[in-house]
Write a protein that holds these residues in place. Structure first.
Motif, PDB file in Angstrom:
ATOM      1  N   ALA A   1      -5.142   3.526  -2.385  1.00 40.03           N
ATOM      2  CA  ALA A   1      -3.795   3.974  -2.007  1.00 40.03           C
ATOM      3  C   ALA A   1      -3.130   4.801  -3.103  1.00 40.03           C
ATOM      4  O   ALA A   1      -2.668   5.920  -2.832  1.00 40.03           O
ATOM      5  CB  ALA A   1      -2.938   2.774  -1.612  1.00 40.03           C
ATOM      6  N   PRO A   2      -3.059   4.333  -4.365  1.00 35.07           N
ATOM      7  CA  PRO A   2      -2.449   5.209  -5.373  1.00 35.07           C
ATOM      8  C   PRO A   2      -3.299   6.432  -5.689  1.00 35.07           C
ATOM      9  O   PRO A   2      -2.761   7.483  -6.044  1.00 35.07           O
ATOM     10  CB  PRO A   2      -2.298   4.313  -6.603  1.00 35.07           C
ATOM     11  CG  PRO A   2      -3.236   3.208  -6.412  1.00 35.07           C
ATOM     12  CD  PRO A   2      -3.377   3.024  -4.934  1.00 35.07           C
ATOM     13  N   ALA A   3      -4.616   6.320  -5.554  1.00 29.24           N
ATOM     14  CA  ALA A   3      -5.474   7.486  -5.773  1.00 29.24           C
ATOM     15  C   ALA A   3      -5.205   8.555  -4.719  1.00 29.24           C
ATOM     16  O   ALA A   3      -5.189   9.751  -5.024  1.00 29.24           O
ATOM     17  CB  ALA A   3      -6.944   7.075  -5.762  1.00 29.24           C
ATOM     18  N   ALA A   4      -4.970   8.124  -3.486  1.00 33.43           N
ATOM     19  CA  ALA A   4      -4.646   9.089  -2.428  1.00 33.43           C
ATOM     20  C   ALA A   4      -3.303   9.756  -2.697  1.00 33.43           C
ATOM     21  O   ALA A   4      -3.155  10.975  -2.528  1.00 33.43           O
ATOM     22  CB  ALA A   4      -4.642   8.394  -1.072  1.00 33.43           C
ATOM     23  N   GLY A   5      -2.305   8.984  -3.121  1.00 28.75           N
ATOM     24  CA  GLY A   5      -1.010   9.568  -3.458  1.00 28.75           C
ATOM     25  C   GLY A   5      -1.110  10.528  -4.623  1.00 28.75           C
ATOM     26  O   GLY A   5      -0.483  11.595  -4.623  1.00 28.75           O
ATOM     27  N   TRP A   6      -1.917  10.168  -5.630  1.00 31.68           N
ATOM     28  CA  TRP A   6      -2.116  11.042  -6.791  1.00 31.68           C
ATOM     29  C   TRP A   6      -2.755  12.351  -6.356  1.00 31.68           C
ATOM     30  O   TRP A   6      -2.314  13.431  -6.749  1.00 31.68           O
ATOM     31  CB  TRP A   6      -3.005  10.318  -7.815  1.00 31.68           C
ATOM     32  CG  TRP A   6      -3.212  11.071  -9.075  1.00 31.68           C
ATOM     33  CD1 TRP A   6      -2.450  11.011 -10.192  1.00 31.68           C
ATOM     34  CD2 TRP A   6      -4.256  12.012  -9.351  1.00 31.68           C
ATOM     35  NE1 TRP A   6      -2.958  11.858 -11.147  1.00 31.68           N
ATOM     36  CE2 TRP A   6      -4.063  12.483 -10.663  1.00 31.68           C
ATOM     37  CE3 TRP A   6      -5.331  12.493  -8.619  1.00 31.68           C
ATOM     38  CZ2 TRP A   6      -4.910  13.414 -11.245  1.00 31.68           C
ATOM     39  CZ3 TRP A   6      -6.166  13.426  -9.202  1.00 31.68           C
ATOM     40  CH2 TRP A   6      -5.953  13.870 -10.501  1.00 31.68           C
ATOM     41  N   MET A   7      -3.801  12.252  -5.538  1.00 33.41           N
ATOM     42  CA  MET A   7      -4.511  13.465  -5.122  1.00 33.41           C
ATOM     43  C   MET A   7      -3.651  14.366  -4.249  1.00 33.41           C
ATOM     44  O   MET A   7      -3.681  15.599  -4.392  1.00 33.41           O
ATOM     45  CB  MET A   7      -5.795  13.090  -4.389  1.00 33.41           C
ATOM     46  CG  MET A   7      -7.003  13.264  -5.253  1.00 33.41           C
ATOM     47  SD  MET A   7      -8.502  12.993  -4.380  1.00 33.41           S
ATOM     48  CE  MET A   7      -9.201  11.783  -5.469  1.00 33.41           C
TER      49      MET A   7
ATOM     50  N   TYR B   1       0.825  -1.206   0.000  1.00 31.65           N
ATOM     51  CA  TYR B   1       0.000   0.000   0.000  1.00 31.65           C
ATOM     52  C   TYR B   1       0.860   1.259   0.000  1.00 31.65           C
ATOM     53  O   TYR B   1       0.540   2.235  -0.680  1.00 31.65           O
ATOM     54  CB  TYR B   1      -0.952   0.014   1.194  1.00 31.65           C
ATOM     55  CG  TYR B   1      -2.048  -1.009   1.107  1.00 31.65           C
ATOM     56  CD1 TYR B   1      -2.607  -1.380  -0.109  1.00 31.65           C
ATOM     57  CD2 TYR B   1      -2.545  -1.607   2.252  1.00 31.65           C
ATOM     58  CE1 TYR B   1      -3.605  -2.318  -0.184  1.00 31.65           C
ATOM     59  CE2 TYR B   1      -3.562  -2.545   2.185  1.00 31.65           C
ATOM     60  CZ  TYR B   1      -4.089  -2.902   0.965  1.00 31.65           C
ATOM     61  OH  TYR B   1      -5.080  -3.827   0.888  1.00 31.65           O
ATOM     62  N   LEU B   2       1.950   1.256   0.769  1.00 33.86           N
ATOM     63  CA  LEU B   2       2.838   2.425   0.770  1.00 33.86           C
ATOM     64  C   LEU B   2       3.527   2.595  -0.580  1.00 33.86           C
ATOM     65  O   LEU B   2       3.713   3.726  -1.048  1.00 33.86           O
ATOM     66  CB  LEU B   2       3.875   2.298   1.890  1.00 33.86           C
ATOM     67  CG  LEU B   2       3.347   2.486   3.309  1.00 33.86           C
ATOM     68  CD1 LEU B   2       4.447   2.236   4.327  1.00 33.86           C
ATOM     69  CD2 LEU B   2       2.766   3.875   3.484  1.00 33.86           C
TER      70      LEU B   2
ATOM     71  N   GLY C   1       1.470   6.490  -6.923  1.00 34.73           N
ATOM     72  CA  GLY C   1       0.407   7.439  -7.251  1.00 34.73           C
ATOM     73  C   GLY C   1       0.907   8.876  -7.201  1.00 34.73           C
ATOM     74  O   GLY C   1       0.534   9.701  -8.043  1.00 34.73           O
ATOM     75  N   ALA C   2       1.752   9.176  -6.212  1.00 39.04           N
ATOM     76  CA  ALA C   2       2.303  10.532  -6.113  1.00 39.04           C
ATOM     77  C   ALA C   2       3.214  10.839  -7.301  1.00 39.04           C
ATOM     78  O   ALA C   2       3.151  11.930  -7.877  1.00 39.04           O
ATOM     79  CB  ALA C   2       3.067  10.686  -4.800  1.00 39.04           C
ATOM     80  N   VAL C   3       4.038   9.870  -7.690  1.00 42.40           N
ATOM     81  CA  VAL C   3       4.925  10.069  -8.842  1.00 42.40           C
ATOM     82  C   VAL C   3       4.101  10.235 -10.115  1.00 42.40           C
ATOM     83  O   VAL C   3       4.396  11.087 -10.966  1.00 42.40           O
ATOM     84  CB  VAL C   3       5.917   8.890  -8.950  1.00 42.40           C
ATOM     85  CG1 VAL C   3       6.663   8.914 -10.270  1.00 42.40           C
ATOM     86  CG2 VAL C   3       6.885   8.915  -7.793  1.00 42.40           C
ATOM     87  N   LEU C   4       3.055   9.435 -10.258  1.00 50.62           N
ATOM     88  CA  LEU C   4       2.204   9.539 -11.441  1.00 50.62           C
ATOM     89  C   LEU C   4       1.458  10.876 -11.481  1.00 50.62           C
ATOM     90  O   LEU C   4       1.230  11.418 -12.561  1.00 50.62           O
ATOM     91  CB  LEU C   4       1.203   8.392 -11.476  1.00 50.62           C
ATOM     92  CG  LEU C   4       0.357   8.313 -12.730  1.00 50.62           C
ATOM     93  CD1 LEU C   4       1.210   7.916 -13.913  1.00 50.62           C
ATOM     94  CD2 LEU C   4      -0.770   7.348 -12.547  1.00 50.62           C
TER      95      LEU C   4
ATOM     96  N   ALA D   1     -10.311   8.261 -10.291  1.00 48.93           N
ATOM     97  CA  ALA D   1      -9.983   7.658  -8.994  1.00 48.93           C
ATOM     98  C   ALA D   1     -11.237   7.124  -8.296  1.00 48.93           C
ATOM     99  O   ALA D   1     -11.231   6.016  -7.756  1.00 48.93           O
ATOM    100  CB  ALA D   1      -9.280   8.687  -8.108  1.00 48.93           C
ATOM    101  N   VAL D   2     -12.301   7.896  -8.322  1.00 49.80           N
ATOM    102  CA  VAL D   2     -13.540   7.451  -7.679  1.00 49.80           C
ATOM    103  C   VAL D   2     -14.121   6.245  -8.407  1.00 49.80           C
ATOM    104  O   VAL D   2     -14.564   5.275  -7.777  1.00 49.80           O
ATOM    105  CB  VAL D   2     -14.559   8.617  -7.606  1.00 49.80           C
ATOM    106  CG1 VAL D   2     -15.934   8.131  -7.217  1.00 49.80           C
ATOM    107  CG2 VAL D   2     -14.073   9.665  -6.628  1.00 49.80           C
ATOM    108  N   MET D   3     -14.105   6.284  -9.734  1.00 50.89           N
ATOM    109  CA  MET D   3     -14.643   5.147 -10.498  1.00 50.89           C
ATOM    110  C   MET D   3     -13.834   3.878 -10.244  1.00 50.89           C
ATOM    111  O   MET D   3     -14.401   2.799 -10.047  1.00 50.89           O
ATOM    112  CB  MET D   3     -14.664   5.468 -11.992  1.00 50.89           C
ATOM    113  CG  MET D   3     -15.765   6.408 -12.401  1.00 50.89           C
ATOM    114  SD  MET D   3     -15.909   6.587 -14.174  1.00 50.89           S
ATOM    115  CE  MET D   3     -14.497   7.576 -14.551  1.00 50.89           C
ATOM    116  N   CYS D   4     -12.522   4.000 -10.248  1.00 49.30           N
ATOM    117  CA  CYS D   4     -11.691   2.813 -10.048  1.00 49.30           C
ATOM    118  C   CYS D   4     -11.790   2.288  -8.616  1.00 49.30           C
ATOM    119  O   CYS D   4     -11.720   1.081  -8.397  1.00 49.30           O
ATOM    120  CB  CYS D   4     -10.238   3.130 -10.382  1.00 49.30           C
ATOM    121  SG  CYS D   4      -9.962   3.417 -12.129  1.00 49.30           S
ATOM    122  N   ALA D   5     -11.959   3.175  -7.654  1.00 47.78           N
ATOM    123  CA  ALA D   5     -12.065   2.720  -6.267  1.00 47.78           C
ATOM    124  C   ALA D   5     -13.418   2.080  -5.981  1.00 47.78           C
ATOM    125  O   ALA D   5     -13.508   1.146  -5.189  1.00 47.78           O
ATOM    126  CB  ALA D   5     -11.825   3.887  -5.313  1.00 47.78           C
ATOM    127  N   THR D   6     -14.466   2.545  -6.621  1.00 50.87           N
ATOM    128  CA  THR D   6     -15.781   1.963  -6.345  1.00 50.87           C
ATOM    129  C   THR D   6     -16.090   0.771  -7.234  1.00 50.87           C
ATOM    130  O   THR D   6     -16.741  -0.172  -6.802  1.00 50.87           O
ATOM    131  CB  THR D   6     -16.900   3.001  -6.515  1.00 50.87           C
ATOM    132  OG1 THR D   6     -16.823   3.572  -7.820  1.00 50.87           O
ATOM    133  CG2 THR D   6     -16.799   4.088  -5.477  1.00 50.87           C
TER     134      THR D   6
END
Length: 143
Positions: A82-88, A30-31, A37-40, A122-127
């Motif tokens: 997790a990657p969505a949070a890093g991206w955001m 997850y980390l 996600g942050a790099v992306l 991000a919302v679509m992929c997470a749900t």
């Protein structure tokens, strides 16, 4: 009326199980996904500004691939979150101005499409991502 009988096929519903901490390799995954996600987010922000229509499309497709790939790799929706949070986090930090007046995202249609489109992806992929399925023989979901 018959009294309700407990299920006989195992441990019962997943919702009835006590909460446990994830294992150390899962936490590391997850980390790692958070960092990817942050790099992306940074790379997508630069790509969408450099090549406007194709860069924006490439950045959003890459984000969707990472979010869904994380969900599939970990076997749950948290792998997409997790990657969505890093991206955001990275994108929101890049939108703020510095004291010198510098900023990465201009007030243009491309930047807004990247921000809002990335959040929608991000919302679509997470749900709609890879959810867990029950493991018992009673479940019909695991056909």
């Amino acid at each position: 009326m018959k009294p309700t009988q407990p299920p006989t096929g195992g441990q019962g519903s997943m919702l009835a199980q006590p909460l446990t901490l994830p294992s150390l390799p899962r936490i590391a995954a997850y980390l790692g996904l958070l960092l990817l996600g942050a790099v992306l987010g940074v790379a997508g922000g630069l790509a969408q500004a450099a090549w406007f229509p194709l860069g924006l499309l490439l950045a959003l497709i890459a984000a969707a691939g990472l979010f869904l790939g994380g969900a599939r790799a970990t076997g749950g929706r948290a792998g997409a979150v997790a990657p969505a949070a890093g991206w955001m986090i990275s994108v929101v930090l890049l939108t703020s101005t510095r004291p010198e007046g510098d900023f990465l995202f201009a007030a243009g249609v491309g930047s807004y499409l990247f921000l809002l489109g990335g959040m929608a992806v991000a919302v679509m992929c997470a749900t709609l991502g890879w959810g867990r399925q029950p493991a018992g023989s009673d479940a019909r979901l695991g056909k």
